[in-house]
Design an enzyme around this catalytic site. Structure first.
Site, PDB file in Angstrom:
ATOM      1  N   LYS A  26      80.174  88.765  51.105  1.00  0.00           N
ATOM      2  CA  LYS A  26      79.098  88.207  52.574  1.00  0.00           C
ATOM      3  C   LYS A  26      77.895  89.278  51.797  1.00  0.00           C
ATOM      4  O   LYS A  26      76.360  88.988  51.644  1.00  0.00           O
ATOM      5  CB  LYS A  26      78.857  88.790  53.689  1.00  0.00           C
ATOM      6  CG  LYS A  26      78.141  89.415  54.643  1.00  0.00           C
ATOM      7  CD  LYS A  26      77.740  87.622  55.363  1.00  0.00           C
ATOM      8  CE  LYS A  26      76.398  87.968  55.921  1.00  0.00           C
ATOM      9  NZ  LYS A  26      75.720  86.577  56.013  1.00  0.00           N
ATOM     10  N   CYS A  62      68.835  89.436  58.472  1.00  0.00           N
ATOM     11  CA  CYS A  62      69.865  89.848  57.332  1.00  0.00           C
ATOM     12  C   CYS A  62      69.741  90.387  56.047  1.00  0.00           C
ATOM     13  O   CYS A  62      69.701  90.904  55.547  1.00  0.00           O
ATOM     14  CB  CYS A  62      70.957  88.102  57.269  1.00  0.00           C
ATOM     15  SG  CYS A  62      71.351  87.519  58.549  1.00  0.00           S
TER      16      CYS A  62
HETATM   17  N1  SAJ Z   1      62.169  83.213  51.994  1.00  0.00           N
HETATM   18  C1  SAJ Z   1      61.486  83.507  50.623  1.00  0.00           C
HETATM   19  N2  SAJ Z   1      61.285  82.753  49.903  1.00  0.00           N
HETATM   20  C2  SAJ Z   1      62.839  81.660  49.764  1.00  0.00           C
HETATM   21  C3  SAJ Z   1      63.250  81.512  50.613  1.00  0.00           C
HETATM   22  C4  SAJ Z   1      63.121  82.410  51.785  1.00  0.00           C
HETATM   23  O1  SAJ Z   1      60.307  84.059  51.357  1.00  0.00           O
HETATM   24  O2  SAJ Z   1      63.396  80.569  48.838  1.00  0.00           O
HETATM   25  C5  SAJ Z   1      62.531  84.230  53.547  1.00  0.00           C
HETATM   26  C6  SAJ Z   1      62.562  84.013  54.595  1.00  0.00           C
HETATM   27  O3  SAJ Z   1      60.767  83.250  54.920  1.00  0.00           O
HETATM   28  C7  SAJ Z   1      62.836  84.679  55.352  1.00  0.00           C
HETATM   29  C8  SAJ Z   1      63.900  85.691  54.875  1.00  0.00           C
HETATM   30  O4  SAJ Z   1      63.529  85.161  53.586  1.00  0.00           O
HETATM   31  O5  SAJ Z   1      61.558  85.474  55.994  1.00  0.00           O
HETATM   32  C9  SAJ Z   1      65.424  84.866  55.869  1.00  0.00           C
HETATM   33  O6  SAJ Z   1      65.534  83.872  55.844  1.00  0.00           O
HETATM   34  P1  SAJ Z   1      66.747  82.565  54.924  1.00  0.00           P
HETATM   35  O7  SAJ Z   1      66.025  81.516  55.351  1.00  0.00           O
HETATM   36  O8  SAJ Z   1      67.348  82.966  53.462  1.00  0.00           O
HETATM   37  O9  SAJ Z   1      68.065  83.434  55.547  1.00  0.00           O
HETATM   38  P2  SAJ Z   1      68.484  84.295  57.145  1.00  0.00           P
HETATM   39  O10 SAJ Z   1      68.071  85.136  57.341  1.00  0.00           O
HETATM   40  O11 SAJ Z   1      67.439  82.793  58.023  1.00  0.00           O
HETATM   41  O12 SAJ Z   1      69.714  83.457  56.901  1.00  0.00           O
HETATM   42  C10 SAJ Z   1      71.013  84.108  55.451  1.00  0.00           C
HETATM   43  C11 SAJ Z   1      71.268  83.178  54.981  1.00  0.00           C
HETATM   44  N3  SAJ Z   1      72.625  83.750  53.449  1.00  0.00           N
HETATM   45  C12 SAJ Z   1      71.849  82.479  52.824  1.00  0.00           C
HETATM   46  O13 SAJ Z   1      71.315  81.781  53.029  1.00  0.00           O
HETATM   47  C13 SAJ Z   1      72.412  83.993  51.078  1.00  0.00           C
HETATM   48  C14 SAJ Z   1      72.956  82.520  56.334  1.00  0.00           C
HETATM   49  O14 SAJ Z   1      73.724  82.232  55.825  1.00  0.00           O
HETATM   50  C15 SAJ Z   1      73.253  83.434  56.633  1.00  0.00           C
HETATM   51  O15 SAJ Z   1      74.352  83.725  57.671  1.00  0.00           O
HETATM   52  C16 SAJ Z   1      72.421  84.941  57.009  1.00  0.00           C
HETATM   53  O16 SAJ Z   1      71.744  85.389  56.124  1.00  0.00           O
HETATM   54  C17 SAJ Z   1      73.049  86.159  57.561  1.00  0.00           C
HETATM   55  O17 SAJ Z   1      73.238  86.145  58.980  1.00  0.00           O
HETATM   56  O18 SAJ Z   1      73.530  86.678  57.214  1.00  0.00           O
END
Ligand code: SAJ
Length: 417
Positions: free
Chosen positions: A204, A258
């Protein structure tokens, strides 16, 4: 099957609602009476597409009830926060998980399953949760089944992903994994993969760390390209045409509960080895300062510049401001004496003054987009430009539809021009 869920937040509530929708009797426990009352009236306290309807349905059917205290059940699911400790490496604060475990233990009977869904540091189940359960007189794997089944759903798509994602069920013993898998079999259509607790914990954490490190790579590339006067967004698009390359998107920083939290749990457990993970965190943490320095350049020479900030949540189409880089950016801008007028259609806040889009842009010298909400993607930028003192839009998410109209568009790809 009766389930008792500890914690009715972004994970505990949708999970409870799903179990209830698929026929379980669920009692969900939360510390806050206002949350409990709201849910028992069939209303929700968080934003997540489709969740309101499901909660209303299961409350009306009598399958779901919120409460301030736990009850006897077949399975207990712990979905409480695991923030960072305030120590050198920002290690995992297990106190809410351990407290929730202690709180349910008086209600636990032989044959029950206790599942921790909260994201936890590697070895937490073996080294911390198991001893608590044993101290209550149970033999883990014989009369109580103890499991780490990490939540892996993406906010914004939680209901779909709860059903369709694969689930990792990490038992403290093999019998624990078997018992945990049966619980999720009620509604999970993805593969249910059985393993041991420490493998589940580390898997995870690495899922989110993988994403964090890749975003750091994109953010670092942005800084490099700007120095070399190359359009980073074009580079990413080109490189991603390769079948085995998937550069992520640069942004104003990485937020949420996360990605901005979990990688530190690994670093804290093995700081000497976790070099790249730590470095990636540092790069992502540096992005708000990077945005601010570019903003300052864009408004240099303007007396008392006003910045219209669009979006304060950590990503688009959610109401969650936890660890949001936008909040850091606003803080830094204000500390440096720049006026920020903030607009976010997804947030209601008592502590934070929010304005309408029109109010925010009136007489502004820059429109700074920090979150990719759908509302921003297709907004009428010509109308907004007319109200501004200087019609410039800095889109840190590369999400706003550009045109040849009155607004000047800047993003990470053309910052240097
Ligand atoms: N972000 C970027 N660039 C990207 C992708 C995301 O800057 O290319 C930023 C987003 O804007 C945000 C942050 O990263 O600020 C996180 O966003 P996210 O959409 O990647 O993820 P979370 O935090 O909403 O959810 C993640 C997910 N993990 C993965 O995709 C590996 C989700 O599946 C998990 O369940 C969740 O973390 C968790 O609860 O751990």
């Amino acid at each position: 099957m009766k389930i008792c869920t500890m914690g009715l937040g972004y994970i505990g509530l949708p999970t409870s609602a799903m179990f209830a929708k698929y026929g379980a009797t669920v009692v969900g426990v939360d510390l806050f009476p206002e949350v409990v009352n709201k849910l028992n009236n069939g209303e929700i306290h968080i934003e997540e597409p489709g969740l309101g309807e499901v909660v209303k349905e299961v409350v009306e059917k009598g399958n779901f009830r919120a409460s301030l205290t736990p009850e006897e059940a077949d399975a207990f699911i712990i979905a409480v926060p695991t923030p960072n400790n305030d120590d050198m490496y920002k290690s995992c604060d297990l106190s809410y998980v351990l407290k929730a475990t202690e709180t349910v233990l008086p209600f636990v009977k032989k044959g029950n399953v206790i599942i921790v869904e909260s994201t936890i540091a590697p070895r937490s189940m073996d080294d911390h949760v198991k001893p608590l359960v044993e101290a209550a007189g149970f033999t883990v794997g014989e009369d109580i089944f103890l499991v780490h089944c990490p939540e892996r759903v993406l906010p914004g798509q939680i209901l779909h992903e709860l059903i369709h994602n694969n689930r990792i069920v990490g038992g403290v013993t093999e019998a624990c994994s078997e018992a945990g898998a049966k619980v999720y079999g009620l509604f999970v259509e993805g593969e249910i993969i059985k393993t041991d607790a420490k493998t589940a914990e580390m898997s995870k954490l690495m899922e989110n760390t993988f994403r964090d490190v890749n975003i750091a790579l994109a953010n670092e590339l942005t800084k490099i390209c700007n120095v070399l006067e190359i359009n980073v967004l074009d580079v990413i698009q080109m490189a991603n045409k390769h079948p085995r390359v998937n550069l992520h998107s640069p942004g104003p920083g990485v937020g949420g509960h996360c990605l901005a939290v979990d990688p530190y749990f690994i670093v804290a457990k093995a700081p000497e080895q976790a070099q790249m993970i730590n470095l990636a965190r540092g790069i992502n943490v540096s992005m708000p300062e990077y945005v601010v320095s570019n903003v300052k350049e864009m408004v240099s020479g303007v007396e008392n510049p006003k910045i219209a900030v669009f979006g304060v949540t950590y990503k688009g189409n959610v109401d969650d401001m936890r660890e949001s880089p936008a909040m850091d950016i606003i803080d830094i801008l204000r500390n440096e004496g720049l006026e920020c007028a903030v607009h976010d259609p997804h947030v209601e806040s008592d502590t934070f003054k929010l304005l309408s889009a029109d109010e925010a842009v009136t007489d502004a010298h820059l429109l700074l987009v920090l979150t990719d909400h759908d509302e921003f993607k297709t907004m009428n930028t010509d109308e907004l430009a007319e109200k501004m003192a200087k019609p410039v839009l800095f889109d840190t998410r590369n999400c706003v539809k550009t045109n040849e109209g009155k607004m000047q568009f800047v993003n990470f790809g053309n910052l240097y021009t």
